[in-house]
Design a protein around this motif. Structure first.
Motif, PDB file in Angstrom:
ATOM      1  N   THR A   1      21.178 -42.397 -32.023  1.00  0.00           N
ATOM      2  CA  THR A   1      20.948 -41.895 -30.667  1.00  0.00           C
ATOM      3  C   THR A   1      21.919 -42.532 -29.679  1.00  0.00           C
ATOM      4  O   THR A   1      22.470 -41.859 -28.801  1.00  0.00           O
ATOM      5  CB  THR A   1      19.501 -42.182 -30.230  1.00  0.00           C
ATOM      6  N   VAL A   2      22.147 -43.835 -29.826  1.00  0.00           N
ATOM      7  CA  VAL A   2      23.104 -44.524 -28.957  1.00  0.00           C
ATOM      8  C   VAL A   2      24.512 -43.978 -29.181  1.00  0.00           C
ATOM      9  O   VAL A   2      25.271 -43.750 -28.234  1.00  0.00           O
ATOM     10  CB  VAL A   2      23.064 -46.038 -29.206  1.00  0.00           C
ATOM     11  N   LEU A   3      24.875 -43.742 -30.431  1.00  0.00           N
ATOM     12  CA  LEU A   3      26.214 -43.227 -30.729  1.00  0.00           C
ATOM     13  C   LEU A   3      26.385 -41.794 -30.247  1.00  0.00           C
ATOM     14  O   LEU A   3      27.488 -41.377 -29.886  1.00  0.00           O
ATOM     15  CB  LEU A   3      26.493 -43.322 -32.232  1.00  0.00           C
ATOM     16  N   LEU A   4      25.301 -41.028 -30.220  1.00  0.00           N
ATOM     17  CA  LEU A   4      25.360 -39.689 -29.642  1.00  0.00           C
ATOM     18  C   LEU A   4      25.620 -39.764 -28.143  1.00  0.00           C
ATOM     19  O   LEU A   4      26.308 -38.917 -27.569  1.00  0.00           O
ATOM     20  CB  LEU A   4      24.059 -38.931 -29.912  1.00  0.00           C
ATOM     21  N   ALA A   5      25.054 -40.781 -27.498  1.00  0.00           N
ATOM     22  CA  ALA A   5      25.315 -40.980 -26.066  1.00  0.00           C
ATOM     23  C   ALA A   5      26.796 -41.254 -25.835  1.00  0.00           C
ATOM     24  O   ALA A   5      27.371 -40.808 -24.836  1.00  0.00           O
ATOM     25  CB  ALA A   5      24.464 -42.129 -25.530  1.00  0.00           C
ATOM     26  N   HIS A   6      27.434 -41.969 -26.761  1.00  0.00           N
ATOM     27  CA  HIS A   6      28.871 -42.214 -26.652  1.00  0.00           C
ATOM     28  C   HIS A   6      29.656 -40.910 -26.733  1.00  0.00           C
ATOM     29  O   HIS A   6      30.761 -40.821 -26.192  1.00  0.00           O
ATOM     30  CB  HIS A   6      29.337 -43.153 -27.766  1.00  0.00           C
ATOM     31  N   SER A   7      29.086 -39.917 -27.413  1.00  0.00           N
ATOM     32  CA  SER A   7      29.735 -38.612 -27.532  1.00  0.00           C
ATOM     33  C   SER A   7      29.363 -37.687 -26.378  1.00  0.00           C
ATOM     34  O   SER A   7      29.819 -36.538 -26.336  1.00  0.00           O
ATOM     35  CB  SER A   7      29.348 -37.944 -28.860  1.00  0.00           C
ATOM     36  N   GLY A   8      28.497 -38.160 -25.484  1.00  0.00           N
ATOM     37  CA  GLY A   8      28.090 -37.334 -24.360  1.00  0.00           C
ATOM     38  C   GLY A   8      27.110 -36.236 -24.717  1.00  0.00           C
ATOM     39  O   GLY A   8      26.994 -35.237 -24.006  1.00  0.00           O
ATOM     40  N   ASP A   9      26.384 -36.419 -25.813  1.00  0.00           N
ATOM     41  CA  ASP A   9      25.418 -35.398 -26.244  1.00  0.00           C
ATOM     42  C   ASP A   9      24.232 -35.377 -25.270  1.00  0.00           C
ATOM     43  O   ASP A   9      23.490 -36.349 -25.152  1.00  0.00           O
ATOM     44  CB  ASP A   9      24.927 -35.712 -27.659  1.00  0.00           C
ATOM     45  N   GLU A  10      24.059 -34.270 -24.574  1.00  0.00           N
ATOM     46  CA  GLU A  10      23.050 -34.192 -23.520  1.00  0.00           C
ATOM     47  C   GLU A  10      21.624 -34.277 -24.054  1.00  0.00           C
ATOM     48  O   GLU A  10      20.740 -34.811 -23.395  1.00  0.00           O
ATOM     49  CB  GLU A  10      23.234 -32.895 -22.724  1.00  0.00           C
ATOM     50  N   GLU A  11      21.378 -33.737 -25.259  1.00  0.00           N
ATOM     51  CA  GLU A  11      20.024 -33.750 -25.812  1.00  0.00           C
ATOM     52  C   GLU A  11      19.551 -35.164 -26.126  1.00  0.00           C
ATOM     53  O   GLU A  11      18.354 -35.425 -26.171  1.00  0.00           O
ATOM     54  CB  GLU A  11      19.960 -32.881 -27.065  1.00  0.00           C
ATOM     55  N   GLY A  12      20.495 -36.077 -26.373  1.00  0.00           N
ATOM     56  CA  GLY A  12      20.119 -37.438 -26.722  1.00  0.00           C
ATOM     57  C   GLY A  12      19.996 -38.365 -25.529  1.00  0.00           C
ATOM     58  O   GLY A  12      19.598 -39.524 -25.685  1.00  0.00           O
ATOM     59  N   LEU A  13      20.341 -37.859 -24.346  1.00  0.00           N
ATOM     60  CA  LEU A  13      20.270 -38.700 -23.152  1.00  0.00           C
ATOM     61  C   LEU A  13      18.855 -38.706 -22.589  1.00  0.00           C
ATOM     62  O   LEU A  13      17.966 -38.042 -23.092  1.00  0.00           O
ATOM     63  CB  LEU A  13      21.270 -38.190 -22.110  1.00  0.00           C
ATOM     64  N   GLY A  14      18.645 -39.455 -21.525  1.00  0.00           N
ATOM     65  CA  GLY A  14      17.324 -39.492 -20.905  1.00  0.00           C
ATOM     66  C   GLY A  14      16.322 -40.268 -21.739  1.00  0.00           C
ATOM     67  O   GLY A  14      16.603 -41.360 -22.225  1.00  0.00           O
ATOM     68  N   GLU A  15      15.147 -39.695 -21.937  1.00  0.00           N
ATOM     69  CA  GLU A  15      14.057 -40.382 -22.628  1.00  0.00           C
ATOM     70  C   GLU A  15      14.404 -40.770 -24.057  1.00  0.00           C
ATOM     71  O   GLU A  15      14.065 -41.877 -24.490  1.00  0.00           O
ATOM     72  CB  GLU A  15      12.796 -39.521 -22.597  1.00  0.00           C
ATOM     73  N   PRO A  16      15.057 -39.901 -24.843  1.00  0.00           N
ATOM     74  CA  PRO A  16      15.427 -40.317 -26.207  1.00  0.00           C
ATOM     75  C   PRO A  16      16.290 -41.572 -26.220  1.00  0.00           C
ATOM     76  O   PRO A  16      16.087 -42.458 -27.054  1.00  0.00           O
ATOM     77  CB  PRO A  16      16.191 -39.107 -26.757  1.00  0.00           C
ATOM     78  N   LEU A  17      17.242 -41.661 -25.310  1.00  0.00           N
ATOM     79  CA  LEU A  17      18.112 -42.835 -25.264  1.00  0.00           C
ATOM     80  C   LEU A  17      17.342 -44.065 -24.815  1.00  0.00           C
ATOM     81  O   LEU A  17      17.512 -45.158 -25.375  1.00  0.00           O
ATOM     82  CB  LEU A  17      19.295 -42.580 -24.335  1.00  0.00           C
ATOM     83  N   LEU A  18      16.472 -43.925 -23.819  1.00  0.00           N
ATOM     84  CA  LEU A  18      15.666 -45.052 -23.359  1.00  0.00           C
ATOM     85  C   LEU A  18      14.763 -45.563 -24.478  1.00  0.00           C
ATOM     86  O   LEU A  18      14.609 -46.773 -24.665  1.00  0.00           O
ATOM     87  CB  LEU A  18      14.824 -44.638 -22.149  1.00  0.00           C
ATOM     88  N   HIS A  19      14.183 -44.640 -25.235  1.00  0.00           N
ATOM     89  CA  HIS A  19      13.325 -45.025 -26.355  1.00  0.00           C
ATOM     90  C   HIS A  19      14.137 -45.778 -27.410  1.00  0.00           C
ATOM     91  O   HIS A  19      13.670 -46.792 -27.952  1.00  0.00           O
ATOM     92  CB  HIS A  19      12.691 -43.778 -26.974  1.00  0.00           C
TER      93      HIS A  19
END
Length: 203
Positions: free
Chosen positions: A79-97
Motif C-alpha cells: 500500500t505504501v509503495l502504491l502511494a509512491h506510484s500515485g495510485d489514488e485508490e490506495g491513498l486516504g484511509e487505506p494508506l493511513l491504515h
C-alpha cells in the motif's frame, strides 16, 4: 520497465542496493491472478521462502500464524509503495491504515544500531522469524532515509501491484512492465468508448 512519462524520460542505469532487493523480494510474494502464486500461504511455504534467502535464517520454525503476520506486513508495504506510484485508490484511509500497522509492527520488532569504524547500519537483534521481520524493517528504514525510497514502487495496474525499482531519470515510472502499461491504456480506451467520450482519464 514502462512509465507514463514523456519519451524524454529515458531509463538511466542505477545501482540497486541490497536493501532494495530485500524489500522487493518480500513484497513480490503475493498471488496476482496472472500466474504468480502466493508464497506466504502457510507456515511451510513461508519457511521455504525464508530458506531460499541468504539474509534470513532459514533454520527457523515457522507457523501458519507467522505466515499471516508476513502477509499483513507485506500488504501494508505494498500500500505504501502504491502511494509512491500515485495510485489514488490506495491513498486516504487505506494508506493511513497501512502506516498505523507498520508502526505497530515496528514496536514489535525493534531494531538496533550496529556501529563500526566504517559506518553504522540498522539490524535486527532478534533471531528466527522475528529476526526476518526485523531485517525487512531495517531495509525499509534504511531506504526511507535515502533518496531512493520514493523510487521503490508498486505497479498501478490492478491486480498486479508488483514491486519495482523506478529507474527512469525523473522518477515518473508507474508500471512494472510495458505489458502492464499497455493493459491500463487499453482499459482506459475501452472505458472512453463505452462512455462515448474521447476525453482522457487519469492513470
Amino acid at each position: 520497465m514502462s512509465n507514463a512519462a514523456p519519451e524524454s524520460s529515458k531509463p538511466s542505469p542505477r545501482t540497486v542496493a541490497p536493501t532494495v532487493e530485500t524489500v522487493l523480494a518480500f513484497v513480490n510474494t503475493r498471488a496476482d491472478g496472472s500466474g504468480r502464486r502466493e508464497l506466504f500461504e502457510d507456515g511451510r511455504s513461508f519457511a521455504a521462502w525464508l530458506a531460499e534467502r541468504d539474509e534470513f535464517d532459514g533454520e527457523s520454525v515457522v507457523t501458519d500464524a507467522d505466515a499471516a503476520v508476513a502477509r499483513e506486513l507485506r500488504d501494508a508495504l505494498v500500500t505504501v509503495l502504491l502511494a509512491h506510484s500515485g495510485d489514488e485508490e490506495g491513498l486516504g484511509e487505506p494508506l493511513l491504515h497501512a502506516e498505523r500497522h507498520l508502526r505497530r509492527v515496528g514496536s514489535l520488532y525493534p531494531l538496533a544500531a550496529v556501529v563500526t569504524a566504517d559506518g553504522a547500519e540498522l539490524a535486527s537483534p532478534q533471531t528466527g522469524v522475528p529476526g526476518a521481520f526485523g531485517t525487512v524493517l531495517a531495509a525499509v528504514t534504511t531506504l526511507a532515509q535515502g533518496s531512493d525510497w520514493g523510487r521503490i514502487k508498486a505497479c498501478r495496474n490492478p491486480p498486479c501491484h508488483f514491486g519495482f525499482f523506478d529507474r527512469t531519470r525523473n522518477g515518473a515510472g508507474l508500471y512494472c512492465s510495458t505489458g502492464c502499461g499497455s493493459q491500463v491504456s487499453m482499459r482506459k480506451h475501452r472505458q472512453r468508448q463505452r462512455h462515448g467520450s474521447g476525453a482522457p482519464s487519469k492513470a
